[in-house]
Enzyme design. Structure first.
Site, PDB file in Angstrom:
ATOM      1  N   ARG A 242       9.492   7.695  -3.293  1.00  0.00           N
ATOM      2  CA  ARG A 242      10.839   7.855  -3.841  1.00  0.00           C
ATOM      3  C   ARG A 242      10.957   7.413  -5.305  1.00  0.00           C
ATOM      4  NH1 ARG A 242      13.506   4.782   1.187  1.00  0.00           N
ATOM      5  NH2 ARG A 242      11.334   4.182   1.504  1.00  0.00           N
TER       6      ARG A 242
ATOM      7  N   TYR B 179      -4.543  -1.636 -46.833  1.00  0.00           N
ATOM      8  CA  TYR B 179      -5.217  -0.583 -46.081  1.00  0.00           C
ATOM      9  C   TYR B 179      -5.616   0.531 -47.032  1.00  0.00           C
ATOM     10  CZ  TYR B 179      -5.668   2.794 -42.202  1.00  0.00           C
ATOM     11  OH  TYR B 179      -6.111   3.700 -41.288  1.00  0.00           O
TER      12      TYR B 179
ATOM     13  N   ALA C 151       0.818  -1.218   0.000  1.00  0.00           N
ATOM     14  CA  ALA C 151       0.000   0.000   0.000  1.00  0.00           C
ATOM     15  C   ALA C 151       0.848   1.262   0.000  1.00  0.00           C
ATOM     16  CB  ALA C 151      -0.935  -0.006   1.195  1.00  0.00           C
TER      17      ALA C 151
HETATM   18  C1  UD1 Z   1      10.890  -1.603   5.993  1.00  0.00           C
HETATM   19  C2  UD1 Z   1      11.143  -2.004   7.443  1.00  0.00           C
HETATM   20  C3  UD1 Z   1      12.646  -2.101   7.676  1.00  0.00           C
HETATM   21  C4  UD1 Z   1      13.257  -3.082   6.698  1.00  0.00           C
HETATM   22  C5  UD1 Z   1      12.887  -2.710   5.251  1.00  0.00           C
HETATM   23  C6  UD1 Z   1      13.325  -3.811   4.317  1.00  0.00           C
HETATM   24  C7  UD1 Z   1       9.281  -1.038   8.708  1.00  0.00           C
HETATM   25  C8  UD1 Z   1       8.877  -0.001   9.671  1.00  0.00           C
HETATM   26  N1  UD1 Z   1      10.551  -1.041   8.319  1.00  0.00           N
HETATM   27  O1  UD1 Z   1      11.437  -0.302   5.796  1.00  0.00           O
HETATM   28  O2  UD1 Z   1      12.904  -2.525   8.991  1.00  0.00           O
HETATM   29  O3  UD1 Z   1      14.648  -3.108   6.862  1.00  0.00           O
HETATM   30  O4  UD1 Z   1      11.468  -2.561   5.109  1.00  0.00           O
HETATM   31  O5  UD1 Z   1      13.144  -3.453   2.981  1.00  0.00           O
HETATM   32  O6  UD1 Z   1       8.452  -1.842   8.333  1.00  0.00           O
HETATM   33  N2  UD1 Z   1       3.478  -0.254   3.572  1.00  0.00           N
HETATM   34  C9  UD1 Z   1       2.115  -0.252   3.519  1.00  0.00           C
HETATM   35  N3  UD1 Z   1       1.426   0.716   4.193  1.00  0.00           N
HETATM   36  C10 UD1 Z   1       2.050   1.675   4.919  1.00  0.00           C
HETATM   37  C11 UD1 Z   1       3.470   1.675   4.950  1.00  0.00           C
HETATM   38  C12 UD1 Z   1       4.155   0.685   4.280  1.00  0.00           C
HETATM   39  O7  UD1 Z   1       1.505  -1.105   2.889  1.00  0.00           O
HETATM   40  O8  UD1 Z   1       1.354   2.508   5.517  1.00  0.00           O
HETATM   41  C13 UD1 Z   1       4.206  -1.306   2.859  1.00  0.00           C
HETATM   42  C14 UD1 Z   1       5.011  -0.781   1.703  1.00  0.00           C
HETATM   43  O9  UD1 Z   1       4.265  -0.801   0.492  1.00  0.00           O
HETATM   44  C15 UD1 Z   1       6.185  -1.743   1.653  1.00  0.00           C
HETATM   45  C16 UD1 Z   1       6.314  -2.222   3.091  1.00  0.00           C
HETATM   46  O10 UD1 Z   1       5.119  -1.904   3.736  1.00  0.00           O
HETATM   47  O11 UD1 Z   1       5.906  -2.863   0.831  1.00  0.00           O
HETATM   48  C17 UD1 Z   1       7.499  -1.574   3.781  1.00  0.00           C
HETATM   49  O12 UD1 Z   1       7.347  -0.168   3.766  1.00  0.00           O
HETATM   50  P1  UD1 Z   1       8.514   0.803   3.322  1.00  0.00           P
HETATM   51  O13 UD1 Z   1       8.031   2.199   3.456  1.00  0.00           O
HETATM   52  O14 UD1 Z   1       9.075   0.394   2.020  1.00  0.00           O
HETATM   53  O15 UD1 Z   1       9.527   0.514   4.514  1.00  0.00           O
HETATM   54  P2  UD1 Z   1      11.095   0.643   4.531  1.00  0.00           P
HETATM   55  O16 UD1 Z   1      11.430   2.026   4.909  1.00  0.00           O
HETATM   56  O17 UD1 Z   1      11.671   0.102   3.301  1.00  0.00           O
HETATM   57 CA    CA Z   2      10.939  -0.775   1.330  1.00  0.00          CA
END
Ligand code: UD1
Ligand code: CA
Length: 454
Positions: free
Chosen positions: A16, A390, A11
């Site tokens: 980025r 055509y 979600a």
């Molecule tokens: C996350 C982890 C981090 C890990 C890294 C690995 C957390 C807080 N941190 O960081 O420890 O090292 O992944 O790649 O989880 N998402 C939602 N809804 C939200 C927020 C996020 O569905 O409200 C989903 C994103 O689409 C994604 C996943 O959760 O697939 C992780 O979120 P992202 O923002 O990418 O976290 P990272 O900062 O990469």
């Molecule tokens: Ca991520």
């Protein structure tokens, strides 16, 4: 027997990426990030149900995942963090017991065997939560796995919340977990957003479970490349480069010669038969299947097509077509969608075939355009032959029956049918059907005059 479920978190805004397309629909080696993840988790375990948490760009993500049989989705209205995202799946899973695999939609490189091993470990240890961790050269941006003096896993600390000391550890959270459904939902509800991102971090569930006396673990099974998360387009390219290399290696191990892996781009789901040679600068894309003993390339792109054995394709472009045994294409041919080239056909030297069937043994060797046509067996299409298919509004069909000989520079104005064994004289513009076995000439007779002023 343990019942296993899966959740894919997808979600997130993907800010980025700076894209109008949801992050998880960006492609690596011809396949969307989320499809790599879904295929991986399905290959790792027989899932009772797989739930994708959607949010950003949900309509197209939902449309994309509809094609997966056991897959359902939940909607996360506001992006409040990964814990909040997972909590959205409670509604669909609260009546079940068993184990849950949680994957992120943005880690396309993780291997099914790694997830299998993680689940096996999780069950064997009787953990409430098990995190897939990995040691990396540069842990920047990842959550750190924190262990106490005895080496026991205590918590995950996000980059932004970590102390200098904690930042030094290079064991990081992959964002992939196994949970026991019995204890997960309660623990998730205890997660707060008191951190500098004001997000509900899924990673906090570890210290909560540990605090409540449950057993958790972090297993370092993944290598650095496997857990690469794609957050921006630089990482998208990194993931593609790693996957491309792995795909090429797999084909080579299976008996395909890849002359120059550096310049060979083969999509994830492509199948290639043994003893086929792939020459440099070649792209094989989508759902393409190449037979045995083929020579493909150099400088060739094949998309969503099927070739049988002993096919030769040189410096050419083939899209969504079927190429039968012993066909030779190129150099410099373009086979456009919905074409079928039957056995022993030759198409080359600046010829184009579109939505046409070319029968066994027929040749379209030079500078021709065959569109919306049915060409029979052993037909010779002379250099510069054009099917005029055509009229500016509609497309019309050309039928050229078996053993026709089309002289050079002939226009076939469709709709038109040429009977079996007809000979069409060079330079003719054919507007009327020709009965079998005839010779037809449709051009002005040459007159040669005395040259004036000379
Ligand atoms: C996350 C982890 C981090 C890990 C890294 C690995 C957390 C807080 N941190 O960081 O420890 O090292 O992944 O790649 O989880 N998402 C939602 N809804 C939200 C927020 C996020 O569905 O409200 C989903 C994103 O689409 C994604 C996943 O959760 O697939 C992780 O979120 P992202 O923002 O990418 O976290 P990272 O900062 O990469
Ligand atoms: Ca991520």
């Amino acid at each position: 027997m343990n019942t296993v479920f899966g959740v894919v978190l997808a979600a997130g805004q993907g800010t980025r990426m700076k894209s109008s397309l949801p992050k998880v629909l960006h492609k690596v080696c011809g396949k969307e990030l989320i499809s790599h993840v879904i295929d991986c988790v399905n290959a790792a375990a027989k899932l009772q149900k797989l739930i994708v948490v959607v949010g950003n760009g949900s309509e197209i993500v939902i449309k994309h995942i509809e094609k997966y049989g056991n897959t359902d989705y939940v909607f996360q209205e506001k992006r409040l963090g990964s814990a909040h995202a997972l909590l959205q799946a409670e509604e669909k899973l609260k009546n079940f017991d068993g184990q849950l695999i949680v994957m992120c939609g943005d880690t396309p490189l993780v291997k099914a065997r790694t997830i299998k091993e993680l689940l096996r470990w999780h069950i064997r240890m009787g953990n409430s939560a098990t995190v897939l961790s990995g040691r990396v050269k540069n842990p920047f941006g990842y959550g750190r796995i924190i262990r106490n003096a005895d080496g026991l896993f205590t918590e995950i600390v996000e980059e932004k919340s970590a102390t200098e000391e904690q930042k030094k550890t290079n064991e990081i959270n992959s964002g992939i977990y196994c949970f026991d459904l019995k204890v997960l939902w309660n623990a998730l509800k205890k997660v707060d957003n008191k951190n500098n991102k004001k997000e509900y971090y899924l990673t906090d569930v570890i210290s909560i479970l540990n605090g409540d006396g449950y057993k958790t673990g972090a297993v370092c099974l993944a290598n650095e490349e496997e857990i690469l998360g794609v957050n921006d387009r630089v990482q998208l390219a990194e993931a593609a480069a790693i996957m491309k290399r792995e795909i090429n290696i797999e084909h080579m191990i299976n008996g395909v010669t890849v002359v120059d892996p550096e310049s060979t781009y083969i999509d994830k789901d492509v199948i290639i038969g043994q003893d086929t040679i792939i020459k440099p600068n070649t792209h094989i894309e989508g759902k393409t299947k190449i037979g045995k003993n083929c020579v493909i390339g150099p400088d060739t792109t094949i998309t969503d097509s099927k070739t049988e054995d002993n096919v030769l394709i040189t410096c050419s472009y083939v899209e969504n077509s079927q190429i039968k045994k012993n066909v030779k294409i190129g150099p410099y041919a373009h086979i456009r969608p919905e074409s079928i080239l039957k056995e022993n056909v030759k198409v080359g030297n600046f010829s184009e075939v579109k939505k046409s069937v070319v029968g066994e043994g027929s040749k379209v060797n030079h500078l021709s355009y065959i569109g919306d046509a049915r060409v029979g067996k052993n037909v010779n299409i002379g250099a510069g032959t054009i099917t005029c298919n055509y009229d500016g509004k509609n497309k019309f069909k050309t039928v050229i029956n078996d053993e026709v000989f089309v002289g050079s520079n002939v226009n076939l104005v469709a709709p038109v049918t040429i009977g079996k064994k007809v000979l069409i004289a060079a330079g003719s513009t054919i507007t009327d059907d020709v009965l079998p076995n005839k010779l037809t000439i449709a051009r002005a007779r040459q007159i040669t005059k005395v040259r004036k002023n000379k």
